[in-house]
Design a protein around this motif. Structure first.
Motif, PDB file in Angstrom:
ATOM      1  N   GLN A   1      -9.550 -12.244  -3.099  1.00  0.00           N
ATOM      2  CA  GLN A   1      -9.586 -10.863  -2.391  1.00  0.00           C
ATOM      3  C   GLN A   1      -8.897  -9.874  -3.485  1.00  0.00           C
ATOM      4  O   GLN A   1      -8.268 -10.174  -4.465  1.00  0.00           O
ATOM      5  CB  GLN A   1      -9.065 -11.050  -1.111  1.00  0.00           C
ATOM      6  N   ASP A   2      -9.150  -8.645  -2.914  1.00  0.00           N
ATOM      7  CA  ASP A   2      -8.748  -7.535  -3.664  1.00  0.00           C
ATOM      8  C   ASP A   2      -6.969  -7.407  -3.534  1.00  0.00           C
ATOM      9  O   ASP A   2      -6.429  -7.775  -2.328  1.00  0.00           O
ATOM     10  CB  ASP A   2      -9.095  -6.255  -3.169  1.00  0.00           C
ATOM     11  N   PRO A   3      -6.283  -6.857  -4.464  1.00  0.00           N
ATOM     12  CA  PRO A   3      -4.918  -6.944  -4.286  1.00  0.00           C
ATOM     13  C   PRO A   3      -4.487  -6.057  -2.808  1.00  0.00           C
ATOM     14  O   PRO A   3      -4.966  -4.966  -2.874  1.00  0.00           O
ATOM     15  CB  PRO A   3      -4.217  -6.286  -5.503  1.00  0.00           C
ATOM     16  N   PRO A   4      -3.787  -6.633  -2.004  1.00  0.00           N
ATOM     17  CA  PRO A   4      -3.351  -5.921  -0.869  1.00  0.00           C
ATOM     18  C   PRO A   4      -2.549  -4.723  -1.205  1.00  0.00           C
ATOM     19  O   PRO A   4      -1.684  -4.763  -2.105  1.00  0.00           O
ATOM     20  CB  PRO A   4      -2.581  -7.000   0.169  1.00  0.00           C
ATOM     21  N   GLY A   5      -2.888  -3.394  -0.586  1.00  0.00           N
ATOM     22  CA  GLY A   5      -1.997  -2.296  -0.879  1.00  0.00           C
ATOM     23  C   GLY A   5      -0.927  -2.054   0.101  1.00  0.00           C
ATOM     24  O   GLY A   5      -0.257  -0.937   0.120  1.00  0.00           O
ATOM     25  N   THR A   6      -0.954  -2.720   0.961  1.00  0.00           N
ATOM     26  CA  THR A   6       0.107  -2.472   1.895  1.00  0.00           C
ATOM     27  C   THR A   6       1.695  -2.293   1.272  1.00  0.00           C
ATOM     28  O   THR A   6       2.121  -3.107   0.420  1.00  0.00           O
ATOM     29  CB  THR A   6       0.269  -3.701   3.010  1.00  0.00           C
ATOM     30  N   ASP A   7       2.381  -1.408   1.784  1.00  0.00           N
ATOM     31  CA  ASP A   7       3.643  -1.049   1.104  1.00  0.00           C
ATOM     32  C   ASP A   7       4.825  -1.772   1.867  1.00  0.00           C
ATOM     33  O   ASP A   7       4.999  -1.354   3.021  1.00  0.00           O
ATOM     34  CB  ASP A   7       3.931   0.415   1.099  1.00  0.00           C
TER      35      ASP A   7
END
Length: 505
Positions: free
Chosen positions: A477-483
């Motif tokens: 999947q796409d890299p998760p952008g959650t900080d």
């Protein structure tokens, strides 16, 4: 002033930094460069590696800034990007995408050619530095070679028009790179050739330049600026591209360098095989990113990647009047991004020593070599820590089979353990950042009980299910952008496709 004339052989990063240092201590500094230097950020024959990504580590960044005040600001003004890798880069580790969170380290991203152009601009503003272009250095002139009174007196050269000339010098600094002939010239004059420590792990890397799509046309999932996919540790059957260290590396001008490298694997050098390999890299986002961009170059491949340290510090009688900085004395596997920073650090040592006003005698040269050796030990140990793992590696620094197996078995797992612990232990994160940036030696870190406490504590928490930052997000999947900077209050990126808890593998 230490003398009237200093001559620098080579006008790359090492040579330019050295010239900047010498300008404050000699009436005139002459830089002899074989190429005709471009006015802008362009590739040139003498720096073929400029077509690949270049990291300027923090210690190198500071060293160049001390030699040329305002360097970082000028680099950013010219298009360089100051980023926080832990927030602006997506890392695919062995178990999947790493979580995104703030960290202590920042980096300025740009191309090698822009770094050189900015430093050249700084050099051109120094009145007593003269850069002579189109010059071929043909030899060194000296007397009493190999004795305690032996001294290099100047440089023999040939101009672009074929005219033979000689330049007398109080000090010559060799910054000609891996292919320097200085050792041969010294040997012919009577000096003993220095021992060479070598290790070639057969690294090959291949790159292609791309224009990014316009900002308003980029996928919503592109929160990242930099993609890094590390080699798999899976011992089962898999495509050889899973063994690659792959980078989607951002540079100035809304561009990126797509680069893949490996230890001991033949790398693609044609467009069709390059693109096919990108699509077989284990993180699918890497191929997706490449296809969203527009290629602007051919494929560039480099094999000249062996580690080589010419041990001038071990000579009984080093040549007075000659110093060596950059790849001319110590060249590293480019995977580890140590070359420019190591050269700048050596130039800074010279700056500190010249400021003391010490005469340029045998004691000065021995002291410089001892301090330079201490500085070079730091990156050299890092390079050896990984490159000694391969049974096909050659050179003087290969190790016994049992030790090689240990390095091969544990180097990447230890690296992953450090990264994992860094997410929840600021001390571990800071320690590793200092080692990566050459501010602390690997030996210092490995002997630090607090560092190892942090690693062990994280592993225990992991076993008990008590870690607070999730990891191992699905590489398909796409890299998760959650900080995850505040684990109690994670902030999800609008374009993220993964749940905050991750698609744990």
């Amino acid at each position: 002033m230490q003398g009237r004339t200093a001559v620098v052989l080579g006008g790359s990063v090492a040579g330019l930094c050295t010239a900047g240092v010498l300008a404050g201590h000699f009436d005139e500094v002459i830089v002899l460069e074989r190429d005709l230097l471009p006015a802008d950020a362009e590739h040139r024959r003498g720096v073929p590696q400029s077509k690949h990504p270049h990291f300027l580590l923090n210690s190198g960044r500071r060293a160049i800034g001390e030699i040329f005040p305002g360097f970082e600001e000028s680099l950013i003004a010219a298009g360089g990007m100051k980023l926080m890798p832990s927030m602006d880069a997506a890392y695919c580790e062995d178990d999947g995408w790493a979580p995104r969170k703030s960290g202590s380290m920042t980096m300025v991203y740009s191309s090698r050619v822009l770094i050189e152009r900015v430093i050249r601009d700084k050099v051109r503003a120094v009145q007593n530095i003269e850069v002579r272009e189109g010059i071929t250095v043909t030899g060194l002139r000296s007397h009493d070679g190999g004795t305690t009174h032996g001294r290099v007196e100047g440089v023999e050269l040939r101009t672009a028009e074929g005219e033979e000339q000689y330049v007398a010098a109080d000090l010559v600094v060799d910054c000609q790179g891996r292919g320097s002939s200085a050792i041969d010239w010294l040997a012919a004059a009577g000096w003993t050739a220095p021992e060479e420590n070598t290790l070639d792990a057969k690294v090959t890397y291949t790159s292609r330049w791309y224009d990014l799509p316009p900002v308003d046309e980029r996928p919503a999932s592109w929160w990242w600026k930099h993609l890094v996919i590390t080699p798999t540790q899976d011992t089962g059957d898999h495509p050889e591209e899973h063994e690659f260290l792959s980078n989607f590396f951002p540079i100035e001008g809304d561009r990126a360098i797509v680069c893949m490298g490996s230890w001991g694997i033949e790398m693609p050098r044609k467009v069709d095989t390059f693109e096919a390999s990108v699509d077989r890299v284990r993180a699918t986002a890497f191929g997706d990113a490449m296809r969203a961009c527009t290629p602007t170059s051919e494929v560039h491949l480099t094999r000249s990647t062996g580690n080589k340290w010419r041990r001038f510090d071990l000579l009984d009688v080093p040549p007075i009047g000659l110093l060596t900085i950059g790849d001319s004395i110590c060249a590293f596997n480019p995977f580890y991004a140590q070359g420019m920073s190591s050269a700048a650090r050596s130039a800074l040592i010279l700056k500190e020593m010249l400021a003391s006003g010490q005469a340029l005698d045998l004691a000065f040269h021995e002291d410089f070599l001892a301090r330079q050796k201490e500085s070079l030990d730091v990156p050299w140990m890092l390079a050896m820590a990984r490159d000694q793992a391969y049974d096909f590696a050659t050179g003087t620094e290969t190790v016994a089979p049992w030790r090689r197996k240990l390095v091969a078995r544990f180097s990447w797992p230890i690296f992953n353990a450090i990264n994992a612990a860094s997410r929840e232990d600021p001390y571990v994160e800071q320690s590793f950042a200092e080692v990566f940036n050459l501010d602390k030696s690997l030996k210092q870190m490995m002997r630090d009980p607090r560092f190892w406490f942090g690693i062990v504590r994280y592993r225990i928490r992991e076993k008990l299910g008590r870690t607070v930052v999730p990891a191992g997000f699905d590489q398909r999947q796409d890299p998760p952008g959650t900080d995850w900077s505040d684990p109690a209050n994670p902030v999800e990126h609008a374009g993220s496709t993964s749940a905050p808890t991750g698609a744990l593998q």
